[in-house]
Scaffold this motif. Structure first.
Motif, PDB file in Angstrom:
ATOM      1  N   ASP A  30       0.858  -1.189   0.000  1.00  0.00           N
ATOM      2  CA  ASP A  30       0.000   0.000   0.000  1.00  0.00           C
ATOM      3  C   ASP A  30       0.893   1.237   0.000  1.00  0.00           C
ATOM      4  O   ASP A  30       2.096   1.161   0.264  1.00  0.00           O
ATOM      5  N   SER A  31       0.324   2.396  -0.296  1.00  0.00           N
ATOM      6  CA  SER A  31       1.122   3.615  -0.479  1.00  0.00           C
ATOM      7  C   SER A  31       1.879   4.012   0.786  1.00  0.00           C
ATOM      8  O   SER A  31       3.013   4.498   0.702  1.00  0.00           O
ATOM      9  N   ALA A  32       1.288   3.805   1.962  1.00  0.00           N
ATOM     10  CA  ALA A  32       1.964   4.165   3.214  1.00  0.00           C
ATOM     11  C   ALA A  32       3.186   3.270   3.440  1.00  0.00           C
ATOM     12  O   ALA A  32       4.263   3.752   3.819  1.00  0.00           O
ATOM     13  N   THR A  33       3.022   1.987   3.196  1.00  0.00           N
ATOM     14  CA  THR A  33       4.144   1.049   3.352  1.00  0.00           C
ATOM     15  C   THR A  33       5.225   1.332   2.322  1.00  0.00           C
ATOM     16  O   THR A  33       6.418   1.336   2.641  1.00  0.00           O
ATOM     17  N   ALA A  34       4.831   1.609   1.071  1.00  0.00           N
ATOM     18  CA  ALA A  34       5.797   1.930   0.018  1.00  0.00           C
ATOM     19  C   ALA A  34       6.576   3.197   0.368  1.00  0.00           C
ATOM     20  O   ALA A  34       7.799   3.253   0.187  1.00  0.00           O
ATOM     21  N   ALA A  35       5.892   4.203   0.920  1.00  0.00           N
ATOM     22  CA  ALA A  35       6.556   5.448   1.308  1.00  0.00           C
ATOM     23  C   ALA A  35       7.526   5.207   2.462  1.00  0.00           C
ATOM     24  O   ALA A  35       8.631   5.761   2.484  1.00  0.00           O
ATOM     25  N   ARG A  36       7.115   4.377   3.420  1.00  0.00           N
ATOM     26  CA  ARG A  36       7.993   4.052   4.549  1.00  0.00           C
ATOM     27  C   ARG A  36       9.238   3.307   4.073  1.00  0.00           C
ATOM     28  O   ARG A  36      10.357   3.603   4.493  1.00  0.00           O
ATOM     29  N   LEU A  37       9.067   2.359   3.164  1.00  0.00           N
ATOM     30  CA  LEU A  37      10.201   1.623   2.604  1.00  0.00           C
ATOM     31  C   LEU A  37      11.128   2.552   1.807  1.00  0.00           C
ATOM     32  O   LEU A  37      12.354   2.420   1.876  1.00  0.00           O
ATOM     33  N   GLN A  38      10.547   3.480   1.067  1.00  0.00           N
ATOM     34  CA  GLN A  38      11.360   4.424   0.294  1.00  0.00           C
ATOM     35  C   GLN A  38      12.194   5.304   1.229  1.00  0.00           C
ATOM     36  O   GLN A  38      13.368   5.541   0.973  1.00  0.00           O
ATOM     37  N   ARG A  39      11.579   5.774   2.317  1.00  0.00           N
ATOM     38  CA  ARG A  39      12.312   6.596   3.285  1.00  0.00           C
ATOM     39  C   ARG A  39      13.458   5.789   3.900  1.00  0.00           C
ATOM     40  O   ARG A  39      14.587   6.289   4.033  1.00  0.00           O
ATOM     41  N   ALA A  40      13.194   4.551   4.267  1.00  0.00           N
ATOM     42  CA  ALA A  40      14.228   3.691   4.852  1.00  0.00           C
ATOM     43  C   ALA A  40      15.324   3.394   3.828  1.00  0.00           C
ATOM     44  O   ALA A  40      16.511   3.341   4.174  1.00  0.00           O
ATOM     45  N   HIS A  41      14.939   3.225   2.567  1.00  0.00           N
ATOM     46  CA  HIS A  41      15.887   3.005   1.460  1.00  0.00           C
ATOM     47  C   HIS A  41      16.814   4.225   1.329  1.00  0.00           C
ATOM     48  O   HIS A  41      18.042   4.087   1.244  1.00  0.00           O
ATOM     49  N   LEU A  42      16.247   5.423   1.343  1.00  0.00           N
ATOM     50  CA  LEU A  42      17.048   6.649   1.234  1.00  0.00           C
ATOM     51  C   LEU A  42      17.962   6.835   2.452  1.00  0.00           C
ATOM     52  O   LEU A  42      19.119   7.265   2.307  1.00  0.00           O
ATOM     53  N   ASP A  43      17.465   6.498   3.629  1.00  0.00           N
ATOM     54  CA  ASP A  43      18.293   6.586   4.834  1.00  0.00           C
ATOM     55  C   ASP A  43      19.468   5.615   4.757  1.00  0.00           C
ATOM     56  O   ASP A  43      20.582   5.933   5.191  1.00  0.00           O
ATOM     57  N   ASN A  44      19.217   4.441   4.194  1.00  0.00           N
ATOM     58  CA  ASN A  44      20.282   3.454   4.030  1.00  0.00           C
ATOM     59  C   ASN A  44      21.331   3.946   3.037  1.00  0.00           C
ATOM     60  O   ASN A  44      22.530   3.768   3.246  1.00  0.00           O
ATOM     61  N   ILE A  45      20.879   4.586   1.976  1.00  0.00           N
ATOM     62  CA  ILE A  45      21.805   5.174   1.001  1.00  0.00           C
ATOM     63  C   ILE A  45      22.695   6.200   1.696  1.00  0.00           C
ATOM     64  O   ILE A  45      23.921   6.192   1.523  1.00  0.00           O
ATOM     65  N   THR A  46      22.095   7.063   2.491  1.00  0.00           N
ATOM     66  CA  THR A  46      22.851   8.092   3.212  1.00  0.00           C
ATOM     67  C   THR A  46      23.885   7.459   4.133  1.00  0.00           C
ATOM     68  O   THR A  46      25.045   7.895   4.177  1.00  0.00           O
ATOM     69  N   ARG A  47      23.490   6.434   4.862  1.00  0.00           N
ATOM     70  CA  ARG A  47      24.414   5.754   5.776  1.00  0.00           C
ATOM     71  C   ARG A  47      25.607   5.177   5.018  1.00  0.00           C
ATOM     72  O   ARG A  47      26.760   5.378   5.407  1.00  0.00           O
ATOM     73  N   MET A  48      25.342   4.463   3.908  1.00  0.00           N
ATOM     74  CA  MET A  48      26.441   3.858   3.145  1.00  0.00           C
ATOM     75  C   MET A  48      27.359   4.933   2.560  1.00  0.00           C
ATOM     76  O   MET A  48      28.583   4.758   2.520  1.00  0.00           O
ATOM     77  N   ALA A  49      26.789   6.058   2.129  1.00  0.00           N
ATOM     78  CA  ALA A  49      27.597   7.149   1.596  1.00  0.00           C
ATOM     79  C   ALA A  49      28.467   7.756   2.692  1.00  0.00           C
ATOM     80  O   ALA A  49      29.655   8.027   2.470  1.00  0.00           O
ATOM     81  N   GLU A  50      27.896   7.965   3.871  1.00  0.00           N
ATOM     82  CA  GLU A  50      28.661   8.532   4.986  1.00  0.00           C
ATOM     83  C   GLU A  50      29.793   7.610   5.420  1.00  0.00           C
ATOM     84  O   GLU A  50      30.829   8.074   5.877  1.00  0.00           O
TER      85      GLU A  50
END
Length: 162
Positions: A69-89
């Motif tokens: 559902d859209s809420a779950t997809a948005a939550r996963l996208q936010r977590a995906h972006l946070d993971n990208i930031t962590r790996m970059a840092e």
């Protein structure tokens, strides 16, 4: 008149003789080398003699589980972006971004790690991968060592965080 011809021949010979300092410079730098070489920057970026290095390139591909559902997809996208930031840092991810055509290949990562196995371990930490929303196709890639500075430059260009 005889002396003029001798001077002309000597002058032409002198003009056609290569500059020995130019030859020495070309030999020390190598064919096609630039004069702006920075050995400290090259070492910091892990560059080889060509200014290149190895990376692991990842295609992020649409996974089999994209029916959240859209809420779950948005939550996963936010977590995906946070993971990208962590790996970059951590200095493990030097480039990431989505494709804009809406196709099955959703985006790319460029990892600054030595092996596909190291990149697999990093991708396994991504919540979107864990949920099956994305999957990764990984392969070794050889590219400019300058990519190691992309994050540093990006910080100077971004007004907002992702």
């Amino acid at each position: 008149m005889k002396y003029i011809w001798i001077l002309t021949i000597v002058g032409l010979w002198a003009c056609s003789t290569p500059d020995p300092t130019k030859k020495d410079k070309e030999e020390s730098l190598g064919k096609g080398a630039s004069t702006g070489y920075d050995s400290l920057l090259a070492a910091a970026c892990g560059a080889d003699a060509y200014g290149m290095r190895s990376y692991i390139m990842a295609n992020l591909v649409a996974g089999p589980n994209r029916d959240q559902d859209s809420a779950t997809a948005a939550r996963l996208q936010r977590a995906h972006l946070d993971n990208i930031t962590r790996m970059a840092e951590e200095g493990k991810l030097v480039l990431a971004g989505p494709f804009l055509d809406g196709g099955d290949v959703r985006g790319i990562y460029v990892f600054a790690v030595e092996t596909v196995e190291e990149a697999e371990a990093l991708t396994a930490t991504d919540p979107a991968i864990q949920a099956g929303r994305l999957k990764m196709e990984l392969r070794p890639w050889y590219g400019s060592a300058a990519l190691m500075k992309v994050g540093e430059i990006h910080e100077k260009l971004a007004k907002k965080e992702i």
